[in-house]
Design a protein around this motif. Structure first.
Motif, PDB file in Angstrom:
ATOM      1  N   HIS A  72      -0.940  13.441 -23.317  1.00  0.00           N
ATOM      2  CA  HIS A  72      -1.617  12.769 -22.207  1.00  0.00           C
ATOM      3  C   HIS A  72      -1.895  11.307 -22.549  1.00  0.00           C
ATOM      4  CE1 HIS A  72      -3.804  12.775 -18.435  1.00  0.00           C
ATOM      5  NE2 HIS A  72      -4.772  12.092 -19.018  1.00  0.00           N
ATOM      6  N   PHE A  73      -2.303  11.060 -23.804  1.00  0.00           N
ATOM      7  CA  PHE A  73      -2.727   9.703 -24.176  1.00  0.00           C
ATOM      8  C   PHE A  73      -1.551   8.801 -24.574  1.00  0.00           C
ATOM      9  CE2 PHE A  73      -6.523  12.252 -25.944  1.00  0.00           C
ATOM     10  CZ  PHE A  73      -7.086  12.344 -24.688  1.00  0.00           C
ATOM     11  N   GLY A  74      -0.444   9.385 -25.051  1.00  0.00           N
ATOM     12  CA  GLY A  74       0.692   8.568 -25.483  1.00  0.00           C
ATOM     13  C   GLY A  74       0.372   7.696 -26.685  1.00  0.00           C
ATOM     14  N   ASP A  75      -0.457   8.199 -27.591  1.00  0.00           N
ATOM     15  CA  ASP A  75      -0.928   7.367 -28.707  1.00  0.00           C
ATOM     16  C   ASP A  75      -0.352   7.818 -30.055  1.00  0.00           C
ATOM     17  OD1 ASP A  75      -2.198   9.777 -28.889  1.00  0.00           O
ATOM     18  OD2 ASP A  75      -4.220   8.986 -29.070  1.00  0.00           O
ATOM     19  N   TYR A  76       0.812   8.434 -30.034  1.00  0.00           N
ATOM     20  CA  TYR A  76       1.327   9.015 -31.272  1.00  0.00           C
ATOM     21  C   TYR A  76       2.586   8.327 -31.812  1.00  0.00           C
ATOM     22  CZ  TYR A  76       4.153  11.350 -27.734  1.00  0.00           C
ATOM     23  OH  TYR A  76       4.965  11.605 -26.663  1.00  0.00           O
ATOM     24  N   ALA A  77       3.037   7.274 -31.165  1.00  0.00           N
ATOM     25  CA  ALA A  77       4.248   6.604 -31.665  1.00  0.00           C
ATOM     26  C   ALA A  77       4.116   5.091 -31.575  1.00  0.00           C
ATOM     27  CB  ALA A  77       5.477   7.100 -30.920  1.00  0.00           C
ATOM     28  N   GLY A  78       2.960   4.595 -31.940  1.00  0.00           N
ATOM     29  CA  GLY A  78       2.769   3.154 -32.056  1.00  0.00           C
ATOM     30  C   GLY A  78       2.607   2.416 -30.739  1.00  0.00           C
ATOM     31  N   LEU A  79       2.489   1.097 -30.870  1.00  0.00           N
ATOM     32  CA  LEU A  79       2.256   0.239 -29.702  1.00  0.00           C
ATOM     33  C   LEU A  79       3.404   0.271 -28.685  1.00  0.00           C
ATOM     34  CD1 LEU A  79       0.195  -1.691 -28.460  1.00  0.00           C
ATOM     35  CD2 LEU A  79       1.306  -3.554 -29.695  1.00  0.00           C
ATOM     36  N   PRO A  80       4.689   0.326 -29.119  1.00  0.00           N
ATOM     37  CA  PRO A  80       5.764   0.376 -28.108  1.00  0.00           C
ATOM     38  C   PRO A  80       5.598   1.550 -27.136  1.00  0.00           C
ATOM     39  CG  PRO A  80       6.700  -0.135 -30.240  1.00  0.00           C
ATOM     40  CD  PRO A  80       5.250   0.194 -30.481  1.00  0.00           C
ATOM     41  N   LEU A  81       5.203   2.722 -27.659  1.00  0.00           N
ATOM     42  CA  LEU A  81       5.028   3.861 -26.756  1.00  0.00           C
ATOM     43  C   LEU A  81       3.847   3.616 -25.805  1.00  0.00           C
ATOM     44  CD1 LEU A  81       6.160   6.654 -26.015  1.00  0.00           C
ATOM     45  CD2 LEU A  81       4.350   7.657 -27.398  1.00  0.00           C
ATOM     46  N   LYS A  82       2.805   2.975 -26.326  1.00  0.00           N
ATOM     47  CA  LYS A  82       1.659   2.677 -25.461  1.00  0.00           C
ATOM     48  C   LYS A  82       2.076   1.729 -24.333  1.00  0.00           C
ATOM     49  CE  LYS A  82      -2.066   3.370 -28.771  1.00  0.00           C
ATOM     50  NZ  LYS A  82      -3.325   2.848 -29.286  1.00  0.00           N
ATOM     51  N   ILE A  83       2.910   0.751 -24.669  1.00  0.00           N
ATOM     52  CA  ILE A  83       3.377  -0.193 -23.636  1.00  0.00           C
ATOM     53  C   ILE A  83       4.221   0.547 -22.591  1.00  0.00           C
ATOM     54  CG2 ILE A  83       4.865  -2.209 -23.226  1.00  0.00           C
ATOM     55  CD1 ILE A  83       3.907  -3.216 -26.022  1.00  0.00           C
ATOM     56  N   LEU A  84       5.098   1.453 -23.061  1.00  0.00           N
ATOM     57  CA  LEU A  84       5.899   2.250 -22.118  1.00  0.00           C
ATOM     58  C   LEU A  84       4.997   3.126 -21.253  1.00  0.00           C
ATOM     59  CD1 LEU A  84       8.831   3.323 -24.464  1.00  0.00           C
ATOM     60  CD2 LEU A  84       9.016   1.888 -22.429  1.00  0.00           C
ATOM     61  N   GLY A 116      12.478  12.503 -25.474  1.00  0.00           N
ATOM     62  CA  GLY A 116      11.861  11.351 -26.131  1.00  0.00           C
ATOM     63  C   GLY A 116      10.377  11.557 -26.359  1.00  0.00           C
ATOM     64  N   ILE A 117       9.702  12.038 -25.334  1.00  0.00           N
ATOM     65  CA  ILE A 117       8.249  12.233 -25.435  1.00  0.00           C
ATOM     66  C   ILE A 117       7.925  13.259 -26.525  1.00  0.00           C
ATOM     67  CG2 ILE A 117       6.263  13.182 -24.188  1.00  0.00           C
ATOM     68  CD1 ILE A 117       7.405  11.801 -21.653  1.00  0.00           C
ATOM     69  N   VAL A 118       8.716  14.319 -26.600  1.00  0.00           N
ATOM     70  CA  VAL A 118       8.444  15.387 -27.577  1.00  0.00           C
ATOM     71  C   VAL A 118       8.797  14.934 -28.994  1.00  0.00           C
ATOM     72  CG1 VAL A 118       9.104  17.707 -28.318  1.00  0.00           C
ATOM     73  CG2 VAL A 118       8.682  17.258 -25.898  1.00  0.00           C
ATOM     74  N   VAL A 119       9.938  14.259 -29.117  1.00  0.00           N
ATOM     75  CA  VAL A 119      10.435  13.929 -30.455  1.00  0.00           C
ATOM     76  C   VAL A 119       9.481  12.973 -31.198  1.00  0.00           C
ATOM     77  CG1 VAL A 119      11.915  11.875 -30.190  1.00  0.00           C
ATOM     78  CG2 VAL A 119      12.707  13.799 -31.540  1.00  0.00           C
ATOM     79  N   GLY A 120       8.773  12.153 -30.437  1.00  0.00           N
ATOM     80  CA  GLY A 120       7.842  11.217 -31.063  1.00  0.00           C
ATOM     81  C   GLY A 120       6.716  11.897 -31.809  1.00  0.00           C
ATOM     82  N   LEU A 121       6.421  13.115 -31.399  1.00  0.00           N
ATOM     83  CA  LEU A 121       5.312  13.852 -32.039  1.00  0.00           C
ATOM     84  C   LEU A 121       5.766  14.513 -33.338  1.00  0.00           C
ATOM     85  CD1 LEU A 121       2.401  14.195 -31.046  1.00  0.00           C
ATOM     86  CD2 LEU A 121       3.010  16.455 -30.220  1.00  0.00           C
ATOM     87  N   LEU A 122       7.068  14.561 -33.557  1.00  0.00           N
ATOM     88  CA  LEU A 122       7.586  15.306 -34.706  1.00  0.00           C
ATOM     89  C   LEU A 122       7.715  14.473 -35.979  1.00  0.00           C
ATOM     90  CD1 LEU A 122      10.381  17.337 -32.875  1.00  0.00           C
ATOM     91  CD2 LEU A 122       8.041  18.032 -33.357  1.00  0.00           C
ATOM     92  N   GLY A 123       7.557  13.172 -35.862  1.00  0.00           N
ATOM     93  CA  GLY A 123       7.679  12.370 -37.069  1.00  0.00           C
ATOM     94  C   GLY A 123       7.666  10.888 -36.768  1.00  0.00           C
ATOM     95  N   GLY A 139       9.500   6.766 -37.953  1.00  0.00           N
ATOM     96  CA  GLY A 139      10.769   6.107 -38.273  1.00  0.00           C
ATOM     97  C   GLY A 139      11.772   6.248 -37.152  1.00  0.00           C
ATOM     98  N   VAL A 140      12.909   6.883 -37.466  1.00  0.00           N
ATOM     99  CA  VAL A 140      13.981   7.034 -36.468  1.00  0.00           C
ATOM    100  C   VAL A 140      13.471   7.814 -35.253  1.00  0.00           C
ATOM    101  CG1 VAL A 140      16.281   7.979 -36.054  1.00  0.00           C
ATOM    102  CG2 VAL A 140      15.739   7.000 -38.272  1.00  0.00           C
TER     103      VAL A 140
END
Lengths: 381, 70
Positions: free
Chosen positions: A331-343, B26-33, B35-36
């Motif tokens: 829901h928050f989109g806070d798990y992959a850095g600032l680029p994901l937050k911007i998206l 894309g949304i799911v894969v970001g939670l798994l790790g 880097g790439v």
């Protein structure tokens, strides 16, 4: 698809959308700053900073952190201890009662090497207060559980509106190429094309954020259900005992060591002290999270007897609590850095345009219908 | 009166399904790790914005969008 079926889906789409649109607009608008709340908080208030010291400076006991928090907040009791990932510090939450209301608690950040405070929630400035207001609006409209459930119901209607929108997309787009916006047509047609385009391309994101938002609104009942069933089972031998008074709480440091030893490869996310919603009256509940990115969201509570310091029980969370836990990052989109937050923010803006265009389409149709009715009345007269 | 039957082409959902699958992935894969996986997450999540950007750029370059098939 039969034209009657299309009309039926249209009615479903129209009314589910109309009922929830205003609230969804509010959620999308308040959600926008909340996506960047870490960055906003850091800019406005500044992150707690620990003084520079040698990297091998030994850490003090976690009990010292509790002692410092109690010294700074006399008359209060410890409720939670949580851990920073990037600095050697902890947050200790204290309050006058074990289950305080909103804002009736203090969070003190304490340096693990010196046991000295490095920040407090009492120091929240104007921006922090504005963010708090935005958060409450977004979460429960300042109405606690009824507010949450109401917004959850609005989210449910939004999901139905989304599904019916997808069903209607096919007949509307059957003569058009994908991603067509007819700029040379009327404003109403342009809005319809933008509504269809933004709606279909953001479908995955909107569905995930909408569904996880609905699940998040059910967090209180789900947590109460877990407490009443799973936690009650785990602490059944203690059910006839009197609650442990604060003065008799044992060592939280020892509880953490016991939990770490019982669950190797995991890290403590936070400790709930006895009497709080996240523990029992007789235990430190050390909530352990997985050590890898994939398992970091999965929490396992280790219940440590507050008097003996022994591990009483440890059980992984049931599926509904896992769903609740996983629904938060999605829901928050806070798990992959600032680029994901911007998206996330851009997709949120797209959702605002979808809602706004839907409203404009409805108002436009109403206007057309009213003027057509006026014309036919004049002709008949 | 016999109800009119409107037939929609399955291709109507071709691009949306592709964008949806890549978006969820894309949304799911970001939670798994990290880097790439982060890059894949950003690419998958952001793919939804490409058609929107395309329409906006076409509009600013002044090309007509109307291409009715009917």
């Amino acid at each position: 698809m039969k034209s009657g079926t299309i009309r039926a889906w249209h009615v479903v789409h129209k009314w589910t959308s109309l009922v929830c649109t205003v609230f969804l607009l509010m959620l999308c608008i308040t959600g926008l700053p909340l996506i960047f709340h870490d960055e906003i908080d850091a800019l406005a208030e500044g992150e707690p900073r620990v003084p520079a010291m040698a990297t091998d400076t030994p850490l003090r006991s976690y009990d010292d952190m509790v002692t410092t928090a109690m010294r700074l907040n006399p008359g209060e009791r410890p409720l939670f201890m949580s851990f920073y990932e990037d600095i050697p510090a902890v947050n200790v939450t204290t309050a006058k009662s074990a289950q305080p209301g909103d804002g009736e608690y203090t969070i003190t950040a304490i340096d693990l090497r010196t046991a000295e405070p490095i920040g407090s929630s009492d120091e929240v400035g104007t921006v922090g207060m504005i963010m708090e207001v935005i958060l409450r609006l977004h979460v429960d409209l300042f109405a606690d559980l009824p507010g949450k459930l109401f917004l959850g119901f609005m989210g449910f209607l939004f999901l139905i509106a989304t599904i019916s929108g997808v069903v209607l997309y096919a007949p509307f787009m059957r003569k058009l190429d994908f991603a067509t916006v007819r700029h040379d047509r009327s404003a109403q047609t342009r809005w319809l094309d933008w509504h269809n385009l933004l709606g279909i391309v953001t479908l995955a994101w909107v569905s995930i954020v909408g569904l996880t938002g609905v699940i998040n609104t059910l967090s209180d009942p789900m947590f109460d259900f877990w407490r009443a069933n799973q936690l009650a089972e785990l602490i059944a031998p203690y059910k006839d005992l009197d609650p442990v008074p604060v003065e008799q709480f044992g060592s939280v440091h020892k509880a953490l060591e016991t939990a770490r030893a019982a669950a190797p490869g995991t890290q403590p996310q936070f400790v709930a002290f006895p009497g709080t919603r996240f523990s029992s009256e007789h235990h430190f509940a050390v909530w352990m999270r997985g050590g890898t990115a994939a398992t970091a969201e999965l929490l396992t509570p280790a219940l440590i007897d507050t008097k003996t310091g022994e591990l009483t029980a440890m059980r992984t969370m049931p599926w509904y609590m896992l769903a609740l836990r996983l629904s938060q990052p999605f829901h928050f989109g806070d798990y992959a850095g600032l680029p994901l937050k911007i998206l996330w923010a851009l997709l949120d803006i797209a959702a605002i345009i979808i809602l706004w265009s839907g409203l404009k389409l409805w108002l436009g149709k109403r206007k057309e219908r009213n003027s057509a009715a006026r014309v036919s009345t004049q002709v008949l007269a | 009166m016999k109800a009119q039957r409107i037939i929609s082409r399955p291709s109507v959902f071709g691009w949306p399904i592709l964008i949806g699958v890549l978006g969820v992935g894309g949304i799911v894969v970001g939670l798994l790790g990290e880097g790439v996986l982060d890059w894949l997450c950003w690419a998958g999540t952001g793919i939804a914005l490409i058609p929107v950007g395309r329409v906006l750029s076409r509009r600013s370059s002044g090309r007509s969008e109307t291409r009715d098939k009917g």
